[in-house]
Design an enzyme around this catalytic site. Structure first.
Site, short mmCIF file in Angstrom:
data_model
loop_
_atom_site.label_atom_id
_atom_site.label_comp_id
_atom_site.label_asym_id
_atom_site.label_seq_id
_atom_site.Cartn_x
_atom_site.Cartn_y
_atom_site.Cartn_z
N GLY B 163 -56.72 40.74 -2.87
CA GLY B 163 -58.12 41.14 -2.79
C GLY B 163 -58.40 42.42 -3.56
N GLY B 164 -57.64 42.66 -4.63
CA GLY B 164 -57.90 43.83 -5.45
C GLY B 164 -57.15 45.07 -4.97
N GLU B 199 -48.20 40.98 -14.01
CA GLU B 199 -48.98 39.87 -14.54
C GLU B 199 -49.71 40.33 -15.79
OE1 GLU B 199 -50.33 36.99 -10.81
OE2 GLU B 199 -51.85 38.15 -11.86
N GLU B 273 -58.21 31.14 -5.17
CA GLU B 273 -58.88 31.97 -6.18
C GLU B 273 -58.26 31.76 -7.55
OE1 GLU B 273 -60.06 35.90 -3.48
OE2 GLU B 273 -58.80 36.12 -5.27
N GLU B 287 -54.64 33.91 -6.10
CA GLU B 287 -54.12 33.98 -4.74
C GLU B 287 -54.90 33.03 -3.86
OE1 GLU B 287 -55.10 38.28 -4.38
OE2 GLU B 287 -56.15 37.73 -2.56
N ASN B 289 -56.69 32.69 -0.01
CA ASN B 289 -57.12 33.40 1.20
C ASN B 289 -57.20 32.41 2.36
OD1 ASN B 289 -57.47 35.82 -0.26
ND2 ASN B 289 -59.43 35.06 -1.00
N ARG B 291 -58.63 32.19 5.36
CA ARG B 291 -59.64 32.57 6.36
C ARG B 291 -61.00 32.09 5.88
NH1 ARG B 291 -58.96 37.20 2.96
NH2 ARG B 291 -60.83 37.36 1.68
N ARG B 337 -75.22 40.47 -1.25
CA ARG B 337 -74.71 41.28 -0.15
C ARG B 337 -75.53 42.56 -0.07
NH1 ARG B 337 -68.13 41.08 0.13
NH2 ARG B 337 -67.85 38.91 -0.53
#
Lengths: 166, 455
Positions: B163-164, B199, B273, B287, B289, B291, B337
Site C-alpha cells: 500500500g505504498g 523492482e 492490484e 500485490e 489486498n 479485505r 474521498r
C-alpha cells in the site's frame, strides 16, 4: 438505525411527483430534511438522535483521561506548544534517540519533536533560542492544541555554556 | 454457520457502511468503539456498542485481544474487521478461530500468502501473472545482481510493506548501497521484518485493480477500478471500470486475478492490484489486498451487488451465489474521498467538531459517511470523512453529475478536501481519463492555491 440511501430515494420520488420543494420528517430516532436544489438536484440533511445502546458488561471506563500537563510556565521561560493537536513523539521513530533532551541547546528552527494528527506527522520547532529546561508532555502522549510540550530557558541560550547538544 | 450477531471491529464510514447491510439483512450489529467514539454516528446506528479501549488505535482498534474479548463478551458469531487496522492481520483471524468466532475475511493461510509481498509475488508468477522485473535482495551483492538485470531507476520494497508503505526509489547504482541499508533498517523498525526486494520502477504507470470474490472453491471477478489519482500513495479519487483500457486487457487482468484467487483457494473479498503501463498497454501484478477496500462502492454501483452482504455470505460458508456470466457492468461510477484536510496548507489535518452536514441525494448518488451535525472528528485516526459516490450512464455523465453533487455537498466545521475535487473535475487531462499515478503531484504544482498567510 438511520435511513438508507434507498429510503431517501423513495422519499425523493414521492416528492418529485408532488411538486413540493422541501420535506421535514421527525421520527422518534431521527430527523430528515430533504430540499429541492435547482432543476434536478436534491439535498438531504439527516440527524440520528438515538443514543448508543451500550451492551451489558461493556460499559465505558470513567472518562478520567490522562491528566493535562500544567500550563503555567515559570517567569522568563518559554513554553513550546504543538502546531496542532495530536500525539507527541520525542523521537523520529520508535527505538531512535530523542530529537532533544533536557539541557540541549536549541535554535528557533530546531526540531524538538513531532506531532501525529490523523496519521500525518508535523514537526515541532522550538521557536526560540535557548536550552531545553523541562518536558511537560511525555513521548506518545496526546496533546491538545494548548498543551505545553516542553519548556525552554531562553536566557541560558544567550549565555552559550560549553555543554553541547546532540 | 449463520451469522446472527456481528461485531464490527472498525470505525468511521466503513463501520456505518457495514451496519447498513446488517440492518438490511436482519443481522444484529454491535460496534466495537474506542473511548473517542462511543457517541459517534455509527455508535448510534448500531444495535449496540461495546467499549474496545482507549482512544489511541494501538490500545483499541489495533488490539486483537481486545477485539476477541469484545466479540466473546457480547456473544457475537462473527467479527467484521473493515479495512486498515486488523483487517489483514493473521493473528486476529487465528484468535477468532480459537474463540469460535467467524473472522469475516480470508483464511489465515491466505492472509499469510498475500501479506508477505515476496510470497504473493511468487504465487502470482506461478499463476501466470506478469510481475514487475525484480527479485529478493538478501544483501548488497544480491541487490547489485538483481539491479544489473532490471536496470535503474528501481524501487526497494519491504516484504512486510504494501500500500505504498516501505518503498524507496533508487535512481542510480551509486545510491543503491545507502538506500538498501536504510530500507532494511526502516523495514525492521516498521514491519518487524528486515527483508526487502527490488523492482523496476515504472514511471508512467496507472493503478488498476480487479475485485475478486471467492468461496474457497471458486471465484468470480467483479470488474476493475482505476485508483491512479493519488497523493503520497493515498488514493483521492477512484472509478469503475478503469477507463481507456482495451477490452482484451480488461479480460486478461480479470483472468489473471481469477487465476491467482483460484491458486490460493481464496475465500472472501480480495483485490488484485496491477500496475498498468500506458505506453505498452501491458500490466504487472503488484500485490493482493485481502479485505474490503475503501473504494468498493464504485464496484457496487456498476455491478449492482452489495459486497458486504457477499462477504458475509462466504464467511458463513455459503457457496458463491454469482456466476461469472451473471456479472454485468452497467455504466460508470466514481468516488471522491472527502478528507478532513486543508488543501491550502499542504493538506494539513483538520480534526474537530462538525456543525452541519448537508448531502446531495437522488438517483445514482450515494454518500458514505460517519458524520452528522454535532459529530466529532477525532485526531487519532485517518482523515477520511465521507465518500461521494456517483453512478452515470458513462464516464462523462458520471463526472458531470459529480460536479453538480459536489456543489450541493456541505460539511461545515472542519476544512475538507471538497475543493480539491472541484478543481480536479475541471482539469482537462483528468477529464480525458487514464491519468498515471504521478498526475496528481503535477496537478498540485500547477493548481495549488497560494497559502493564506495566518498571523
Amino acid at each position: 438505525m438511520d435511513l438508507t440511501p434507498d429510503d431517501v430515494r423513495d422519499v425523493l420520488r414521492a416528492l418529485d411527483s408532488s411538486g413540493l420543494d422541501e420535506l421535514h420528517l421527525e421520527l422518534a430516532d431521527l430527523t430528515l430534511t430533504v430540499r429541492r436544489e435547482g432543476a434536478t438536484g436534491w439535498t438531504a440533511e439527516q440527524q440520528v438522535l438515538r443514543r448508543p445502546a451500550v451492551k451489558h458488561g461493556a460499559e465505558p471506563a470513567a472518562a478520567a483521561g490522562p491528566e493535562r500537563p500544567a500550563s503555567a510556565v515559570p517567569e522568563g521561560m518559554v513554553a513550546v506548544y504543538p502546531p496542532l493537536l495530536g500525539t507527541f513523539y520525542r523521537a523520529p521513530k520508535p527505538g531512535t534517540p530523542p530529537f532533544v533532551e533536557v539541557g540541549d541547546k536549541v535554535e528557533e528552527e530546531t526540531v524538538v519533536g513531532i506531532v501525529e494528527t490523523m496519521k500525518m506527522m508535523t514537526p515541532v520547532h522550538a521557536g526560540v533560542r535557548g536550552t531545553v529546561a523541562e518536558f511537560r508532555t511525555g513521548n506518545g502522549e496526546f496533546a491538545d492544541a494548548d498543551a505545553v510540550l516542553l519548556v525552554v530557558d531562553p536566557a541560558s541560550g544567550m549565555a552559550g555554556s560549553g555543554e553541547g547538544s546532540q | 454457520m449463520r451469522i446472527h450477531r456481528l461485531l464490527i471491529a472498525n470505525r468511521g464510514e466503513i463501520a456505518a457502511r457495514v451496519i447498513r447491510t446488517c440492518t438490511r439483512l436482519g443481522i444484529e450489529s454491535v460496534l466495537a468503539a474506542s473511548d473517542a467514539e462511543l457517541d459517534s454516528l455509527p455508535a448510534r446506528m448500531a444495535d449496540g456498542i461495546v467499549r474496545l479501549g482507549p482512544a489511541p488505535a494501538a490500545q483499541s482498534y489495533l488490539d486483537s485481544a481486545a477485539v476477541v474479548r469484545a466479540a466473546v463478551a457480547v456473544g457475537a458469531d462473527a467479527v467484521h474487521p473493515g479495512y486498515g487496522f486488523l483487517s489483514e492481520n493473521p493473528a486476529l483471524a487465528q484468535a477468532c478461530a480459537g474463540a469460535g468466532v467467524i473472522f469475516v475475511g480470508p483464511a489465515v493461510e491466505s492472509l499469510h500468502a498475500v501479506g508477505d509481498k515476496l510470497t504473493a509475488r511468487s504465487h502470482a508468477a506461478a499463476a501466470g501473472l506478469p510481475v514487475v522485473p525484480g527479485g529478493e535482495a538478501a544483501d548488497l551483492a544480491d541487490a547489485q545482481a538483481v539491479a544489473a538485470k532490471v536496470g535503474y531507476p528501481l524501487l526497494v520494497k519491504a516484504v512486510g510493506g504494501g500500500g505504498g508503505r516501505g518503498m524507496k526509489l533508487v535512481r542510480s547504482a551509486g545510491e543503491l548501497p545507502h538506500t538498501l541499508d536504510l530500507a532494511v533498517s526502516e523495514a525492521t523498525a516498521a514491519f518487524g521484518d528486515p527483508r526487502v526486494y527490488l523492482e523496476r520502477y515504472i514511471a508512467a504507470g496507472r493503478h488498476v485493480e480487479v475485485q475478486v470474490l471467492g468461496d474457497g472453491e471458486s471465484a468470480v471477478a467483479l470488474g476493475d477500478r482505476d485508483c491512479s489519482v493519488q497523493r503520497r500513495y493515498q488514493k483521492l479519487f477512484e472509478e469503475a471500470p478503469a477507463p481507456l483500457i482495451p477490452e482484451g486487457v480488461h479480460a486478461e487482468m480479470a483472468a489473471g486475478a481469477l487465476a491467482l484467487a483460484t491458486r490460493l483457494g481464496y475465500r472472501g473479498l480480495g483485490t488484485v492490484e496491477f500496475l498498468y503501463d500506458r505506453e505498452r498497454q501491458t500490466f504487472y501484478f503488484l500485490e493482493m489486498n485481502a479485505r474490503i477496500q475503501v473504494e468498493h462502492p464504485v464496484t457496487e454501483m456498476v455491478t449492482g451487488l452489495d459486497l458486504v452482504a457477499q462477504q458475509l455470505a462466504v464467511a458463513e460458508g455459503l457457496p458463491l451465489r454469482i456466476r461469472q456470466e451473471d456479472v454485468v457492468l452497467i455504466g460508470h461510477a466514481v468516488e471522491c474521498r472527502i478528507n478532513a484536510e486543508d488543501w491550502a496548507h499542504d493538506f494539513r489535518p483538520s480534526p474537530g467538531r462538525i456543525d452541519r452536514v448537508v448531502l446531495p441525494a437522488g438517483d445514482g448518488i450515494r454518500v458514505d459517511t460517519y458524520v452528522q451535525g454535532g459529530s466529532v472528528v477525532p485526531p487519532h485516526y485517518d482523515s477520511l470523512l465521507a465518500k461521494l459516490i456517483v453512478h452515470g450512464t458513462d464516464r462523462a455523465d458520471a463526472l458531470a453529475r459529480t460536479r453538480a453533487a459536489l456543489e450541493l455537498l456541505r460539511i461545515d466545521g472542519v476544512t475538507t478536501t471538497t475543493p480539491v475535487h472541484r478543481a480536479l473535475l475541471d482539469d482537462t487531462d483528468f477529464a480525458a481519463g487514464g491519468v498515471d499515478t504521478a498526475f496528481f503531484e503535477r496537478f498540485l504544482q500547477a493548481r495549488q492555491p497560494d497559502p493564506v498567510e495566518v498571523s
